[in-house]
Every structure is written in C-alpha cells, then in structure tokens.
Design a protein around this motif. Structure first.
Motif, short mmCIF file in Angstrom:
data_model
loop_
_atom_site.label_atom_id
_atom_site.label_comp_id
_atom_site.label_asym_id
_atom_site.label_seq_id
_atom_site.Cartn_x
_atom_site.Cartn_y
_atom_site.Cartn_z
N UNK A 53 0.70 1.64 -11.32
CA UNK A 53 0.03 0.66 -10.46
C UNK A 53 -1.06 -0.04 -11.24
N UNK A 54 -1.30 -1.32 -10.91
CA UNK A 54 -2.34 -2.09 -11.59
C UNK A 54 -3.73 -1.62 -11.19
N UNK A 55 -3.88 -1.11 -9.96
CA UNK A 55 -5.17 -0.63 -9.49
C UNK A 55 -5.15 0.89 -9.42
N UNK A 56 -6.32 1.52 -9.64
CA UNK A 56 -6.37 2.99 -9.54
C UNK A 56 -5.96 3.47 -8.15
N UNK A 57 -5.24 4.58 -8.11
CA UNK A 57 -4.80 5.17 -6.86
C UNK A 57 -5.29 6.62 -6.82
N UNK A 58 -6.00 6.98 -5.76
CA UNK A 58 -6.50 8.35 -5.61
C UNK A 58 -5.41 9.19 -4.96
N UNK A 59 -4.56 9.78 -5.80
CA UNK A 59 -3.45 10.56 -5.28
C UNK A 59 -3.92 11.85 -4.63
N UNK A 60 -5.10 12.33 -5.04
CA UNK A 60 -5.62 13.54 -4.44
C UNK A 60 -5.98 13.39 -2.98
N UNK A 61 -6.16 12.14 -2.54
CA UNK A 61 -6.52 11.89 -1.14
C UNK A 61 -5.31 11.88 -0.22
N UNK A 62 -4.11 11.95 -0.78
CA UNK A 62 -2.90 11.96 0.05
C UNK A 62 -2.77 13.31 0.76
#
Length: 575
Positions: free
Chosen positions: A81-90
């Motif tokens: 993804x072009x922007x950071x994604x907080x996968x830990x928040x899923x």
C-alpha cells in the motif's frame, strides 16, 4: 488510512464483518474473500474466525506461501500500500484458540486419517488441501530417490582426476554419480554449469545412453543457456571424441515441454506417476525458480531407478508461485554440495554478494565502498546513453554482433515494473536522456531499438526474457536480431509476437543473465518487494561493474528482510 472507492478493484463488494475489515486494509484480496465465502456457505460455517482463516489460507499461495501460520500471521502479514497500514489494529483472533476453532470446523482435516476436506490443519499451519498433498508428495518422492548407485570405480576415479581441479566441483560431481538424487548449489560464477557438463561427461563414460539424458530448466531462456553452456564445455573437455560428440548432441527443454504440457485437459502433463519419463538421467538448472506444484509434477514423473540432479542458487529469487523448494531441499537434505569459489566476476562484486547472502548489513555497507554506490540516479545517465549510442551505431552499420554485445554491456535493473522506481518510469527517463543526446526513437521499429521478448515463441525459438536489437540490413530492411548458440539470428519484425523495448528490466526478468555493468535502482526502504533475495539477485547480474542507486536505509532493509515463505518441506525432508 484513506477510504477506498467502494468500486475499487481491490474491494470485495459483498464482503462483510471481519472479512470486510481485512479486505479494506489490503490484507485480503477479492478472490480470497470470495473463495472463503463460497466454502463457508457449502459447509454451513458461520464462525467468522474460521472463515477468516480460510481466506488467509487462500491468500497464502498467491503470495508464495504454501500455508498460513495462524500463530504468527498477525506479526508477519504485509500489504502493498502507498500509505502506512496499522495491521495490528485489525480484529485478529487469539492465536492460542484460533487453530482449535478451525479444527472443529467441517472445512479442515488434520495431517493423517481424516476424510478429505478443502483444508488441512497441521499444528497452527493451515493448508489448502492441494498444497498439503503436494508438499507431502515431494518429500516422499525425494526421500525415495536417496538410494546410492553402483559405478565403475576405475572409470570414475580416472574421470574425476582428469576433469576436475576444483575440490568442491569434484565433490559435487562424485555425489551426482553415486546417488540417485543430488543437488549442485552455488552462486553465480561458482561453476555450476561447468560442473554439470563434467557430470554429463562422467555419466557418458560410465555408459549412459545420451538419448536417455534430459536437460531442463523452468524457462526457455534458461534451457537454451544450459544447452549452450554444455556445448561450450564439450569443446574443451579432456574426453574422448565419442563423448564429445554425444555432449554436443544434447539439447535442453523447458520443464513443461519435458513433462508434456497439455493445456485444457484434466491432466496437465502427459508424464506423471502412471506414465513416467523414459530418461535415466534428469538434470534441472535454475531450480530456484521451480514452484512446489511444478516440482511435484517433476518428481512424480521421474522413474524410481533414474538419477535426478537439481542445480541452482538458493540465494536467488524464488518462483513467483508457492514454495521455496530449492532452499528447503538445501536446508534439509543430504546429497547437497554447495560451490563457494567464485570464478566469474570481480572480487568487489563477490564481496557485496557474499555479505548480502549472509544477511550482514554492516558488511554489505562496508563492501559497497568498493563499487559505485550513490543515491543520485543521474549517475546512471552516462552509462545508459553510452550503451544505447553504441547499440544504435552498430545497428545502423548492420553489425549485429557488435550491437548485441553493446546491449549486453549495460543494463538498468528495477525492483518494480510500474511506478517511479519501476521499469516504466525508468524507460521514460532513459528515452528522455537519449532524446536530449540526439538518439530519439523514430517510430515503432528503428535501428538500435533494444528488444525484450515477453512470451515464449517456440516456433521461432525465442523465449520470455530473451533480448535482441533491431538492425539495418544492406538492403535497408530491418531485422530483429537475437543471440543464438551459432551466432546472431535475424527475424522479420512482423514475425515477432510479444516484445517490449528494454531500456530497463525487472530483477525477476534478469534471472539467468549477466551484464558487463548492472545499474541497480532500489525503491524506498518500505517497499515490500525489497528483499535480501532480490538485492542478491540484482547485484550478481553484474560481471565487471556494479552501480547501486539507493539509500543506506533501503539496503539495510533489504538485507534484513529475507523472503520468509511459509513452507513445511524442509521439516518433512529432515523428518
């Protein structure tokens, strides 16, 4: 994170609940969601955690994994993804209880004794049933090939002494003669194909029938280069004339051709466990590019009494499909000889490559002081313009040999195909530089246009990854010229199928090739495609000079990020 257009191609429109959240974040693709929903509907499964596990298991092979590890996926999942994604928040399920919920489902069976199910759960590893079966089968078939073979000891000792000066190459050859299954591993320039040619000579001296020897590789380009290397070695080996003639008569094919690819049929290949290959010896080059599924088809088709020799570099990029088969085999099997003495490229490049292979970021940074390393892409301009000027001048003069040699003298390598760091962006950049230097393209076909074949054309003998040049003939007609074992071969441009201009190419496309100067252009450190194997493969494409354009952060990120493909093959082979 910016909300995506609900009609974006990445969005599964009918996803809801947990699947929707993971789809929106980019962890799951539409296909992952749709397959999981369909399987859940068939099994009347309503537990969202189970359906999420199924979707992640479907996702795994798409990214090269053989299974998904439910215990670690929260910490190892990535998205492009072009922007950071907080996968830990899923909303990740509790890894301690998640496998038990999946095991209780009608969708997943266990390792042994359970009825057929769409998925298999082994500990916390959740497989699609197909990959579970293929992994088990490859391990069983390779294990069955471990038996030793009888040889003519006098002839073998004489041949080893006569043909080998390098101790590691001699050990590899002896292993290949004495065992049904052997692996010759090593980096570029360590003499893998040289060793293969000598192994073939030893086998022929042992009385092997050349008609029952198969040489193969995963791509047409790699197969052609394997045959060419064997023929070149045959001309200078200290062997009898009969063996030399037999070596010169050997050809190589793609694995698909060897196995008898049949499109549109239930059985994809003509040769399988019920219709084995007729060969006594099967040698496969560039095995790092062979996927688990293709290896399964190969080893089930090899006769139990035949020899199988796998050749390749476990440090290079793996197959774009599921599995890291060569690396797993080298890690866990016996009958492996790793060649470690570099004969081909300079010490500076070899030093960088070895530091990358070891995963030592500090050593890589230190070794780069001996090559051209910068963050300024303008450093590539002079070499690119000089290369394509030389190509154009030779092509206009009708000198095909000089044009092809000039093209191979310099190559820009990119991690991506698209984007500012990709091939498309750099192709436009180089074309701009050439236009400013008075070398602008004139129409679609023009003398000096560098060509890259993008699809196999068996009729013409051109293969995906082959490069060539458009050359002017004496009569003014243009010819697309490609290098062949017998010298440059020309084709009418009208006969060519899928070709692109090759002012730059991806590292993946460059596998199996080397260039006088390789200019490697790295993306930002955050790029998920930037891995240790990609950097190693890119660096080892250079014969004489390496130009590396990238930040120290990008280099260290690549070195610290080995391709971690979830696979159980090494465990099964060691087992």
């Amino acid at each position: 994170m910016t909300a995506l257009d609900p009609f974006h191609a990445r969005i599964a429109a009918r996803a809801g609940g947990v699947l929707r959240e993971f789809n929106d974040a980019g962890v799951l693709g539409p296909a992952d969601v749709h397959v999981a929903q369909r399987l859940a509907a068939l099994a009347e499964e309503v537990d969202e955690q189970v359906v999420l596990a199924v979707a992640l298991a479907v996702r795994g092979p798409r990214l090269g994994h053989v299974y998904v590890d439910l215990a670690t996926i929260r910490d190892t999942a990535t998205v492009d993804a072009e922007e950071p994604v907080d996968l830990g928040a899923l909303p990740w399920p509790d890894p301690d209880g998640w496998p038990e919920r999946v095991r209780a489902s009608a969708l997943a069976g266990g390792e042994e004794g359970d009825p057929e199910r769409p998925l298999r759960l082994v500990g916390s590893a959740l497989y699609l049933d197909r990959y579970w079966r293929e992994e088990r089968q490859v391990a069983a078939d390779l294990t069955a090939l471990r038996a030793p073979l009888d040889v003519d000891e006098v002839r073998l000792r004489d041949g080893l002494a006569r043909l080998f000066g390098d101790d590691r190459q001699r050990a590899a050859a002896e292993t290949a003669l004495r065992r049904r299954f052997a692996v010759v591993a090593g980096g570029p320039g360590t003499g893998k194909t040289t060793t293969v040619a000598r192994v073939l000579a030893l086998l022929l001296e042992q009385g092997a029938d050349p008609a029952l020897i198969a040489l193969a590789a995963p791509t047409g380009k790699a197969a052609a280069r394997l045959a060419e290397a064997v023929h070149e070695e045959a001309a200078r080996l200290a062997v009898g004339e009969q063996v030399r003639v037999q070596l010169l008569g050997l050809e190589a094919s793609t694995l698909h051709r060897l196995l008898g690819w049949r499109s549109g049929t239930h059985s994809r290949f003509r040769h399988d466990r019920a219709n084995r290959l007729p060969h006594d010896v099967v040698i496969v080059d560039e095995t790092s590019m062979v996927s688990l599924s293709l290896m399964a088809r190969l080893v089930e088709a090899v006769r139990p009494t035949a020899r199988l020799v796998l050749v390749g570099d476990p440090g290079q990029l793996t197959s774009i499909e599921a599995g890291a088969v060569l690396g797993d085999i080298v890690e866990a099997s016996d009958g492996i000889v790793v060649l470690d003495r570099v004969h081909r490229f300079g010490g500076a490049i070899a030093g960088v490559a070895e530091a990358i292979r070891r995963g030592d970021g500090d050593a890589v940074v230190d070794a780069l002081s001996a090559v051209t390393w910068t963050t300024d892409p303008e450093v590539v301009r002079e070499g690119a313009v000089a290369c394509f000027r030389a190509v154009a001048e030779a092509a206009r003069a009708g000198d095909a040999r000089r044009a092809i040699d000039a093209l191979g003298g310099f190559r820009i390598l990119c991690a991506h195909r698209r984007g500012p760091y990709g091939v498309t962006g750099w192709t436009a950049q180089v074309e701009g530089w050439l236009a400013a230097a008075g070398l602008a393209a004139d129409g679609e076909w023009y003398p000096g246009r560098p060509l890259l074949v993008t699809e196999n054309d068996y009729g013409l003998g051109l293969y995906n990854g082959d490069t060539g040049v458009v050359v002017a003939g004496e009569d003014g007609r243009l010819s697309a010229v490609f290098d062949r074992p017998g010298g440059p071969a020309g084709y009418s441009p009208a006969r060519l199928g899928a070709v692109d201009s090759v002012y730059a190419m991806t590292v993946h496309k460059s596998q199996g090739s080397q260039f006088g100067t390789a200019a490697v252009l790295l993306p930002d450190a955050a790029s998920p495609i930037l891995t240790r194997e990609l950097l190693y493969t890119a660096v080892t494409r250079a014969k004489r000079e390496l130009i590396l354009v990238g930040s120290e952060a990008a280099i260290r990120a690549a070195v610290a990020r080995p391709v971690a493909r979830a696979s159980g093959l090494a465990r099964r082979l060691a087992g």
